[in-house]
Design a protein around this motif. Structure first.
Motif, PDB file in Angstrom:
ATOM      1  N   PHE A 156      44.828  35.083  28.046  1.00  0.00           N
ATOM      2  CA  PHE A 156      43.426  35.255  28.390  1.00  0.00           C
ATOM      3  C   PHE A 156      43.283  35.677  29.861  1.00  0.00           C
ATOM      4  CE2 PHE A 156      39.354  33.296  29.856  1.00  0.00           C
ATOM      5  CZ  PHE A 156      38.499  34.157  29.181  1.00  0.00           C
ATOM      6  N   GLN A 157      44.032  34.989  30.749  1.00  0.00           N
ATOM      7  CA  GLN A 157      43.976  35.331  32.178  1.00  0.00           C
ATOM      8  C   GLN A 157      44.440  36.776  32.406  1.00  0.00           C
ATOM      9  OE1 GLN A 157      46.410  32.135  33.685  1.00  0.00           O
ATOM     10  NE2 GLN A 157      44.636  30.992  34.442  1.00  0.00           N
ATOM     11  N   PHE A 158      45.497  37.161  31.672  1.00  0.00           N
ATOM     12  CA  PHE A 158      46.024  38.520  31.813  1.00  0.00           C
ATOM     13  C   PHE A 158      44.973  39.536  31.360  1.00  0.00           C
ATOM     14  CE2 PHE A 158      48.509  42.210  30.243  1.00  0.00           C
ATOM     15  CZ  PHE A 158      49.044  42.598  31.452  1.00  0.00           C
ATOM     16  N   SER A 159      44.307  39.251  30.235  1.00  0.00           N
ATOM     17  CA  SER A 159      43.304  40.200  29.741  1.00  0.00           C
ATOM     18  C   SER A 159      42.127  40.307  30.718  1.00  0.00           C
ATOM     19  CB  SER A 159      42.822  39.833  28.333  1.00  0.00           C
ATOM     20  OG  SER A 159      42.020  38.686  28.374  1.00  0.00           O
ATOM     21  N   ILE A 160      41.774  39.208  31.392  1.00  0.00           N
ATOM     22  CA  ILE A 160      40.720  39.248  32.415  1.00  0.00           C
ATOM     23  C   ILE A 160      41.198  40.096  33.608  1.00  0.00           C
ATOM     24  CG2 ILE A 160      39.544  37.866  34.178  1.00  0.00           C
ATOM     25  CD1 ILE A 160      39.109  35.746  32.033  1.00  0.00           C
ATOM     26  N   SER A 161      42.439  39.905  34.026  1.00  0.00           N
ATOM     27  CA  SER A 161      42.993  40.702  35.138  1.00  0.00           C
ATOM     28  C   SER A 161      42.971  42.185  34.804  1.00  0.00           C
ATOM     29  CB  SER A 161      44.429  40.283  35.455  1.00  0.00           C
ATOM     30  OG  SER A 161      44.461  38.946  35.897  1.00  0.00           O
ATOM     31  N   LEU A 162      43.367  42.513  33.561  1.00  0.00           N
ATOM     32  CA  LEU A 162      43.360  43.918  33.138  1.00  0.00           C
ATOM     33  C   LEU A 162      41.937  44.470  33.166  1.00  0.00           C
ATOM     34  CD1 LEU A 162      45.745  44.450  30.073  1.00  0.00           C
ATOM     35  CD2 LEU A 162      45.961  45.351  32.380  1.00  0.00           C
ATOM     36  N   GLY A 163      41.007  43.670  32.635  1.00  0.00           N
ATOM     37  CA  GLY A 163      39.601  44.092  32.606  1.00  0.00           C
ATOM     38  C   GLY A 163      39.056  44.338  33.999  1.00  0.00           C
ATOM     39  N   LEU A 164      39.377  43.431  34.934  1.00  0.00           N
ATOM     40  CA  LEU A 164      38.918  43.592  36.315  1.00  0.00           C
ATOM     41  C   LEU A 164      39.537  44.834  36.967  1.00  0.00           C
ATOM     42  CD1 LEU A 164      38.929  39.917  37.632  1.00  0.00           C
ATOM     43  CD2 LEU A 164      36.946  41.443  37.460  1.00  0.00           C
ATOM     44  N   ALA A 165      40.828  45.045  36.715  1.00  0.00           N
ATOM     45  CA  ALA A 165      41.507  46.223  37.279  1.00  0.00           C
ATOM     46  C   ALA A 165      40.830  47.498  36.770  1.00  0.00           C
ATOM     47  CB  ALA A 165      42.982  46.215  36.915  1.00  0.00           C
ATOM     48  N   LYS A 166      40.537  47.535  35.476  1.00  0.00           N
ATOM     49  CA  LYS A 166      39.864  48.708  34.882  1.00  0.00           C
ATOM     50  C   LYS A 166      38.486  48.884  35.514  1.00  0.00           C
ATOM     51  CE  LYS A 166      39.065  51.606  31.180  1.00  0.00           C
ATOM     52  NZ  LYS A 166      38.599  52.687  32.025  1.00  0.00           N
ATOM     53  N   TYR A 167      37.746  47.782  35.680  1.00  0.00           N
ATOM     54  CA  TYR A 167      36.419  47.853  36.287  1.00  0.00           C
ATOM     55  C   TYR A 167      36.507  48.432  37.712  1.00  0.00           C
ATOM     56  CZ  TYR A 167      32.428  46.444  39.034  1.00  0.00           C
ATOM     57  OH  TYR A 167      31.377  46.459  39.918  1.00  0.00           O
ATOM     58  N   TYR A 168      37.440  47.923  38.527  1.00  0.00           N
ATOM     59  CA  TYR A 168      37.580  48.424  39.900  1.00  0.00           C
ATOM     60  C   TYR A 168      37.938  49.904  39.912  1.00  0.00           C
ATOM     61  CZ  TYR A 168      37.190  43.701  41.782  1.00  0.00           C
ATOM     62  OH  TYR A 168      36.717  42.465  42.123  1.00  0.00           O
ATOM     63  N   SER A 169      38.845  50.288  39.024  1.00  0.00           N
ATOM     64  CA  SER A 169      39.251  51.691  38.931  1.00  0.00           C
ATOM     65  C   SER A 169      38.048  52.571  38.559  1.00  0.00           C
ATOM     66  CB  SER A 169      40.362  51.834  37.889  1.00  0.00           C
ATOM     67  OG  SER A 169      40.637  53.187  37.666  1.00  0.00           O
ATOM     68  N   ASP A 170      37.266  52.137  37.564  1.00  0.00           N
ATOM     69  CA  ASP A 170      36.085  52.892  37.141  1.00  0.00           C
ATOM     70  C   ASP A 170      35.039  52.950  38.248  1.00  0.00           C
ATOM     71  OD1 ASP A 170      37.304  53.251  34.713  1.00  0.00           O
ATOM     72  OD2 ASP A 170      36.059  51.818  33.616  1.00  0.00           O
ATOM     73  N   ALA A 171      34.864  51.831  38.973  1.00  0.00           N
ATOM     74  CA  ALA A 171      33.870  51.777  40.051  1.00  0.00           C
ATOM     75  C   ALA A 171      34.243  52.756  41.167  1.00  0.00           C
ATOM     76  CB  ALA A 171      33.753  50.360  40.601  1.00  0.00           C
ATOM     77  N   ILE A 172      35.529  52.815  41.503  1.00  0.00           N
ATOM     78  CA  ILE A 172      35.998  53.753  42.534  1.00  0.00           C
ATOM     79  C   ILE A 172      35.726  55.184  42.071  1.00  0.00           C
ATOM     80  CG2 ILE A 172      38.079  54.715  43.626  1.00  0.00           C
ATOM     81  CD1 ILE A 172      39.111  51.747  43.738  1.00  0.00           C
ATOM     82  N   SER A 173      36.045  55.472  40.803  1.00  0.00           N
ATOM     83  CA  SER A 173      35.810  56.795  40.232  1.00  0.00           C
ATOM     84  C   SER A 173      34.322  57.151  40.303  1.00  0.00           C
ATOM     85  CB  SER A 173      36.310  56.812  38.788  1.00  0.00           C
ATOM     86  OG  SER A 173      35.983  58.019  38.170  1.00  0.00           O
ATOM     87  N   ASP A 174      33.453  56.202  39.943  1.00  0.00           N
ATOM     88  CA  ASP A 174      32.001  56.428  40.014  1.00  0.00           C
ATOM     89  C   ASP A 174      31.572  56.740  41.445  1.00  0.00           C
ATOM     90  OD1 ASP A 174      31.787  55.926  37.333  1.00  0.00           O
ATOM     91  OD2 ASP A 174      30.853  53.946  37.541  1.00  0.00           O
ATOM     92  N   ASN A 175      32.107  55.999  42.411  1.00  0.00           N
ATOM     93  CA  ASN A 175      31.750  56.215  43.824  1.00  0.00           C
ATOM     94  C   ASN A 175      32.170  57.598  44.298  1.00  0.00           C
ATOM     95  OD1 ASN A 175      30.620  53.701  43.992  1.00  0.00           O
ATOM     96  ND2 ASN A 175      32.397  52.728  44.932  1.00  0.00           N
ATOM     97  N   VAL A 176      33.365  58.027  43.880  1.00  0.00           N
ATOM     98  CA  VAL A 176      33.860  59.358  44.258  1.00  0.00           C
ATOM     99  C   VAL A 176      32.940  60.427  43.666  1.00  0.00           C
ATOM    100  CG1 VAL A 176      35.739  61.021  43.900  1.00  0.00           C
ATOM    101  CG2 VAL A 176      36.267  58.687  44.620  1.00  0.00           C
ATOM    102  N   LYS A 177      32.592  60.258  42.369  1.00  0.00           N
ATOM    103  CA  LYS A 177      31.702  61.232  41.713  1.00  0.00           C
ATOM    104  C   LYS A 177      30.343  61.277  42.407  1.00  0.00           C
ATOM    105  CE  LYS A 177      33.781  61.003  37.154  1.00  0.00           C
ATOM    106  NZ  LYS A 177      33.862  60.032  36.093  1.00  0.00           N
ATOM    107  N   ARG A 178      29.805  60.103  42.757  1.00  0.00           N
ATOM    108  CA  ARG A 178      28.505  60.053  43.436  1.00  0.00           C
ATOM    109  C   ARG A 178      28.579  60.744  44.798  1.00  0.00           C
ATOM    110  NH1 ARG A 178      27.478  55.102  41.027  1.00  0.00           N
ATOM    111  NH2 ARG A 178      28.556  53.964  42.662  1.00  0.00           N
TER     112      ARG A 178
END
Length: 181
Positions: A33-55
């Motif tokens: 469960f902890q690993f899946s949360i870590s993966l989810g957070l990593a994906k979120y941060y990666s997507d957020a960075i991508s969104d910021n670059v696009k903006r």
């Protein structure tokens, strides 16, 4: 992910030194469960960075600033205030201007333009490169990014009228010959 599945089957062992986690078939439900949360957070941060670059890119484009490498005929520079700008590269711009002028006379095919470039400037361009330059509205003040048009504030190499004339000839030539653009 495939690696995670392999680790659970003991085909590989995953080590994450930053949080001291090891993934193999012996991990508990809590660790999974902890690993899946870590993966989810990593994906979120990666997507957020991508969104910021696009903006940021979208903001630059709306401000008339090209966010990438300048096309042939121009060069990227750093201004004294450390901001980025694009200026005409005189020799290359002359080549671009000549290509548009030659093509606009209707006397030059792509191959004749390539021959002329070799003769006059000692430059070898592929037919695709000639075509790309003759279709790029950047030279007359318009940037295209992700199929969207934006006006830019850099110096123009050619007039919008010359650009339009070349596009009309290209369309006519392609219709006549039965080729697609």
């Amino acid at each position: 992910s495939a690696l995670y599945e392999k680790a659970l089957r003991d085909e590989v062992e995953l080590h994450f030194p930053s949080d001291g986690q090891v993934i193999n078939s012996k991990i508990s439900a809590t660790e999974k469960f902890q690993f899946s949360i870590s993966l989810g957070l990593a994906k979120y941060y990666s997507d957020a960075i991508s969104d910021n670059v696009k903006r940021a890119q979208e903001q630059m484009l709306r401000s008339g600033i090209w966010p990438g490498k300048a096309p042939y005929g121009y060069q990227n520079i750093d201004k004294e205030d450390d901001s980025k700008w694009i200026v005409i590269e005189p020799t290359e711009a002359q080549v671009v201007e000549k290509m548009y002028e030659w093509y606009s006379t209707k006397a030059y095919s792509m191959n004749l333009i390539r021959d002329e470039l070799k003769k006059v400037f000692n430059i070898s361009f592929s037919k695709g490169r000639v075509d790309h330059i003759l279709k790029n509205p950047f030279y007359c003040g318009t940037m295209i990014y992700n199929e969207q048009e934006y006006p830019h504030y850099y110096d123009r190499v050619i007039t919008p009228e010359l650009f339009d004339k070349v596009q009309e000839i290209k369309i006519g030539y392609n219709k006549k010959k039965g080729y697609k653009l």
